[in-house]
Write an enzyme that holds these catalytic residues in place. Structure first.
Site, PDB file in Angstrom:
ATOM      1  N   GLU A 234      -1.980  -5.330 -10.304  1.00 30.33           N
ATOM      2  CA  GLU A 234      -2.903  -6.223  -9.892  1.00 30.33           C
ATOM      3  C   GLU A 234      -2.642  -5.984  -8.201  1.00 30.33           C
ATOM      4  O   GLU A 234      -1.707  -6.134  -7.567  1.00 30.33           O
ATOM      5  CB  GLU A 234      -3.085  -7.562  -9.278  1.00 30.33           C
ATOM      6  CG  GLU A 234      -3.934  -8.888  -9.428  1.00 30.33           C
ATOM      7  CD  GLU A 234      -3.975  -9.138  -7.823  1.00 30.33           C
ATOM      8  OE1 GLU A 234      -3.925  -8.467  -6.856  1.00 30.33           O
ATOM      9  OE2 GLU A 234      -3.067 -10.438  -7.824  1.00 30.33           O
ATOM     10  N   CYS A 268      -4.789 -11.021  -1.608  1.00 31.57           N
ATOM     11  CA  CYS A 268      -5.191 -10.029  -2.203  1.00 31.57           C
ATOM     12  C   CYS A 268      -6.848 -10.937  -2.214  1.00 31.57           C
ATOM     13  O   CYS A 268      -7.683 -10.270  -2.260  1.00 31.57           O
ATOM     14  CB  CYS A 268      -4.976  -9.910  -3.788  1.00 31.57           C
ATOM     15  SG  CYS A 268      -3.186  -8.722  -3.290  1.00 31.57           S
TER      16      CYS A 268
END
Length: 461
Positions: A234, A268
């Site tokens: 990720e 993020c």
């Protein structure tokens, strides 16, 4: 980078730690391998009991560990406490659902017969020790969303956390030990990033998960590929936030502020690129800029603070470079665009408009409270701008038009599409991205199965 707690609100070094030597790392690898041999045979109810206990302890520690996170990486203390509560919730979710998510699956009777079997099934079995390389921005949540499903699946965990959150890293190891997990079920490795490659190459480590930067992801993926080991990555995100004419513009602008500055903008999945249809652009921009400019920036330990410091001095410098590059290229600074006076690694909430494809802020992730505004002539241009990114983590769209909903779901290149609200991770929904945002999924049933040996069991007639 030293392994140390450095308070980003004032730059003061609070605690430093020596990196573990080779002998200690070797001891922990041996312990992980040995523990897995027995832990893998425990039942789901046994694992669930331990994970529920860990959740209980985390809730008891919520205020204390919240302050630790805030002093290590600067998030407002209210958000730190909320992060701890979210982690406890995820632990309970996996404790309650793992047995169902990993239950044996039976192929169709027709396929069983056609294969020549008397019976057949698919069973999910644990892989072994999993190395987790985790970032500082959500120092509890990033780890728990790996650890809870991994432990419930029967794996054991080895945590290499970011070097600026060592107290949180050690707390997590202690938390699982206090909950009753055998010592080798979850271990923190206080090591520098340079030691990761050798550990990942060790045959006792069966898989790895990483949340972090694109360069870090490339390095782990390259080694794992060479060693033929499963990975979940990720990585970064530059999520679009699209506002169409049918939207509740006032609500969209209000939520946009939170979506951009959550965790001091260091997320993020924070919305970063605000793409607004020309018909509502001016109304949205006015409200959004006013909301960003009104945020209270200050000491993250104060309850009323909405935006604290960035986690590191380098992080602030990187953000300043993106803004300065945009300014030199002709972008307009609608608010912020500078660091305030005083100690600490603060940066004022900033909104930029007039962005072009040549500007770095268009291509790179702005990891801090900096938003970019784009004007779209129509739906086609909105999709085009949204997809004009190397990243594809999540996305946000504000519209009440069902035809537009279908179009965005079909065409946006992202791991999630959130309508009329902001992206937020939840244990029941898969989380992850496409393109340079990584691969694989965390959370939900998809996440717990990532580190399982999916085994076909076939019995002849």
């Amino acid at each position: 980078m030293p392994i140390a707690t450095v308070n980003p609100a004032n730059g003061e070094t609070l605690r430093t730690y020596e990196a573990m030597g080779e002998d200690e790392v070797e001891r922990r690898l041996r312990l992980a391998e040995a523990t897995f041999r027995t832990y893998r045979t425990t039942t789901y109810p046994e694992r669930a009991r331990l994970l529920h206990r860990a959740a209980d302890l985390l809730e008891e520690d919520q205020a204390e560990i919240g302050r630790v996170m805030t002093t290590e990486m600067g998030k407002p203390v209210k958000q730190a406490r909320a992060e701890a509560a979210k982690c406890a919730k995820a632990m309970r979710w996996y404790a309650e659902h793992a047995a169902e998510l990993l239950a044996d699956e039976e192929p169709s009777a027709a396929d069983v017969k056609d294969s020549g079997a008397a019976r057949a099934l698919v069973r999910y079995r644990p892989l072994g020790p999993v190395l987790a390389v985790m970032p500082w921005n959500f120092p509890l949540w990033q780890v728990v969303r790996f650890a809870a499903p991994a432990l419930m699946a029967g794996n054991v965990g080895l945590l290499k956390h970011a070097s600026n959150v060592p107290q949180t890293a050690l707390y997590l190891e202690d938390l699982f030990h206090r909950a009753g997990f055998t010592e080798g079920c979850f271990q923190t490795l206080l090591i520098g990033s340079g030691a990761v490659d050798e550990i990942l190459r060790d045959e006792r480590v069966k898989a790895a998960t990483l949340t972090g930067s694109e360069p870090a992801g490339r390095a782990v993926a390259a080694t794992a590929g060479e060693m033929i080991k499963k990975t979940v990555l990720e990585l970064g995100g530059s999520d679009p936030y699209v506002v169409m004419p049918s939207a509740d513009v006032e609500r969209a602008a209000q939520v946009a502020v939170t979506a951009r500055v959550q965790n001091n903008g260091q997320s993020c999945i924070a919305a970063k690129r605000f793409i607004v249809h020309t018909d509502v652009y001016d109304a949205f921009a006015e409200r959004f800029v006013a909301g960003m400019a009104a945020l209270k920036v200050g000491d993250p330990l104060e309850e009323e603070t909405e935006v604290g410091p960035l986690a590191s001095e380098q992080g602030r410098s990187d953000l300043e470079e993106l803004v300065d590059d945009a300014r030199r290229g002709g972008a307009a600074v609608l608010c912020g665009g500078e660091r305030p006076d005083g100690p600490g690694w603060y940066y004022l909430p900033t909104v930029l408009s007039g962005i072009t494809r040549e500007m770095r802020v268009h291509r790179e992730e702005a990891f801090g409270p900096v938003a970019t505004l784009y004007r779209a002539a129509d739906l086609d241009e909105a999709v085009l701008i949204a997809n004009d990114s190397a990243f594809g983590l999540s996305s946000n769209v504000w519209t009440r038009d069902e035809a537009e909903v279908d179009r965005f779901v079909r065409d946006l290149e992202a791991g999630g599409v959130y309508f009329n609200g902001m992206t937020a991770s939840h244990p029941g929904f898969p989380f992850g991205g496409v393109k340079r945002s990584g691969y694989g999924r965390e959370l939900s049933g998809h996440g717990i199965r990532e580190f399982c040996n999916i085994t076909t069991v076939w019995h002849g007639a």
